[in-house]
Design a protein around this motif. Structure first.
Motif: not given
Length: 320
Positions: A56-69, A126-141
């Motif tokens: 059912i998805g939920g890899y990002t905080r936004t999708s996880r919040s909507v689906i969980g609710f 490969t580049d955690v800082n760049k990924a964090a700037k693009l998507f925000g911190w995501n411990s799952i990914l």
């Protein structure tokens, strides 16, 4: 098949879902599954989301919040759908259908956010800082990228989430079909007062709620019709015997033969009262029989002259 047994055709035949399950039972099971998912999220949200993420998805905080609710709301709407299916409540099933439609809309919201994050999954290794700037911190990914599981995670997500989406669409269509079966017929359709009419124009609604109500109404109407017919039959028999309720009215001109007396005899009570004796010309103690239709005096024996009517009582007879 036994000889002489006539097979009655079915009045209506409802459709099924999942190849063999009736629609009402299908809605009941779908609502129960939504209720279980909402209860699991209530008890342990983190573990439930981790086990169902590839479905059912939920890899990002936004999708996880909507689906969980929305899945948590299934605890209430799933129960509402079960009650509506059991009690044939179209309005309750309609609310459950609205919840399913909102859950389907959340699927596309989830795909929009999760697919972008999964396709950039390797960036977290490969580049955690760049990924964090693009998507925000995501411990799952981040955990998936560290274990070099981005490719397999994308494959499993697409192979499991797409069939789950199609199954959710099918469940929504089943609920919609069951709702159409439960809804009442339009108000402009003709409905006979007693539920049963004579003629080729008679029709029966195929809606589950309507047909159950109509069957109960017809059964009640048949019983009322039988009681009414029996009451009218009893009144007709009493009138033929002179026991009409109208005889109790002193202003009524109906002659009540139960108490009429004459000089040479009397009219006794009908049934086992005195009868007419042809030999003596008087009314004796012979019991009477039942009168025939149209001739209330047919129970009296014929006179010596062969007449079937009794002698006319004296004019100065009196009521007692």
């Amino acid at each position: 098949m036994p000889v002489g047994v006539e097979v009655q055709p079915k009045i209506y035949d409802h459709a099924t879902a999942f190849f063999c399950i009736p629609l009402r039972t299908s809605v009941l099971l779908i609502g129960f599954s939504s209720f279980l998912l909402g209860f699991a999220i209530l008890v342990d949200r983190v573990e439930t989301e981790a086990n169902l993420r590839q479905y059912i998805g939920g890899y990002t905080r936004t999708s996880r919040s909507v689906i969980g609710f929305l899945d948590f709301l299934g605890l209430f709407f799933g129960l509402l759908g079960m009650i509506g299916a059991l009690n044939l409540r179209a309005n309750q099933v309609q609310l459950f259908l609205g919840f399913q439609a909102a859950r389907l809309a959340a699927w596309f919201w989830m795909y929009y956010h999760d697919l972008q994050a999964l396709w950039k999954c390797e960036l977290w290794g490969t580049d955690v800082n760049k990924a964090a700037k693009l998507f925000g911190w995501n411990s799952i990914l981040f955990d998936i990228a560290v274990e070099s599981g981005c490719q397999s995670e994308r494959q499993w997500f697409l192979m499991l989430s797409l069939p789950t989406l199609l199954f959710s669409v099918y469940c929504t269509l089943v609920t919609q079909k069951a709702l159409a079966d439960l809804e009442e017929e339009p108000a402009f359709l003709f409905k006979a007062p007693l539920g049963v009419v004579n003629g080729a124009s008679y029709s029966r609604s195929l809606a589950s709620a309507s047909i159950h109500t109509q069957m109960r109404t017809e059964a009640t109407s048949v019983e009322k019709a039988k009681d009414y017919a029996k009451e009218k039959e009893d009144e007709s028999l009493l009138e033929a015997w002179g026991h009409s309720p109208k005889a109790a009215d002193p202003m009524n001109s109906t002659l009540d033969l139960r108490g009429l007396k004459g000089e040479s005899g009397q009219y006794g009570s009908f049934g086992f009262g005195p009868g007419f004796n042809a030999a003596s010309g008087q009314y004796g103690s012979q019991p009477q029989g039942m009168p025939t239709a149209g001739d209330p005096f047919s129970f009296l024996p014929p006179t010596a002259g062969g007449l079937s009517q009794p002698a006319v009582p004296p004019a100065h007879g009196a009521y007692v």
